[in-house]
Design a protein around this motif. Structure first.
Motif: not given
Length: 246
Positions: A7-10, A35-36, A112-115, A223-229
């Motif tokens: 969800i990256y739309h504002e 939030n990618y 529920v709107p999502v990107s 879980p060891k990687v920040d995937s919210n990029v």
């Protein structure tokens, strides 16, 4: 199934698209952050449009909780319910029978709107993440139901048997979320809709030609990687899948 979304739309984008207003302007800074990759098992707050107040965007906690629980019991319920999928998804086939779903089915539906969202594909006992979004990066609208716990909304995303496209992608569970077009999204919130009308919406197939699907980095699983990029929704080609997806 649908346990991971992007969800990256504002909020302003959703307000304009659905002609609604966020329930509290003070929430906008929180939801402005892109939030990618949101992992449902972390029970994130997301914006939704509830049937009871279908002119607002309201925050909801992903993971439906029985309405007889108190807000102090939510965390404990999630810990116990993780074995059942933590309330993240609800099988639409059980919408009018399941003790938790039937209470919400007629009066507490939501969109529920999502990107976009992610689904796993299995090949030679290895998992590969797919990202699903609308053509030209258009967002998608998922059907959900919710409960109200004190001042909190908790919600779940409806799923159904996979279409031919999703059966190919999500080739183990063979499920998919219920994706709504613009008219169906409006009708899903209609308080006059009866069970037959709800089933018709759920069983309608969202046009596969309106979707864009591709594989992304396996960091999505780690879980060891920040995937919210932002790069987590970039296309990654796996040569070993070439013969499967041509």
């Amino acid at each position: 199934m649908c346990f991971h979304v992007s969800i990256y739309h504002e909020p302003e984008y959703w307000e304009k698209k659905f002609r609604v207003k966020i329930s509290d302007d003070k929430l906008k800074p929180y939801f402005k952050r892109p939030n990618y990759h949101l992992n449902g098992f972390a029970h994130p707050n997301m914006l939704l449009i509830p049937q009871e107040k279908n002119d607002v965007l309201a925050p909801g906690v992903w993971g439906i909780v029985p309405s007889n629980k108190s807000s102090q019991e939510i965390k404990a319920y999630y810990k116990e319910a993780v074995r059942y999928g933590a309330g993240l998804n609800a099988q639409s086939e059980k919408l009018f029978q399941h003790f938790l779903y039937r209470e919400s089915a007629m009066i507490r539906r939501c969109i529920v709107p999502v990107s976009g969202f992610f689904e796993p594909h299995e090949h030679n006992k290895k998992k590969y993440p797919f990202y699903i979004t609308g053509k030209d990066s258009q967002p998608l609208v998922l059907a959900g139901i919710y409960s109200v716990i004190d001042t909190f909304i908790t919600f779940t995303i409806l799923t159904k048997a996979a279409s031919p496209l999703f059966e190919k992608i999500h080739n183990t569970k063979k499920r998919q979320p219920v994706i709504l077009d613009e008219d169906q999204a409006h009708n899903w919130l209609d308080g006059n809709l009866e069970q037959e009308g709800l089933r018709d919406i759920i069983q309608s197939e969202f046009p596969e030609s309106h979707l864009e699907t591709y594989t992304v980095s396996k960091d999505m699983f780690s879980p060891k990687v920040d995937s919210n990029v932002e790069t987590i929704i970039d296309k990654v080609v796996y040569p070993e899948l070439a013969s499967v997806f041509q």
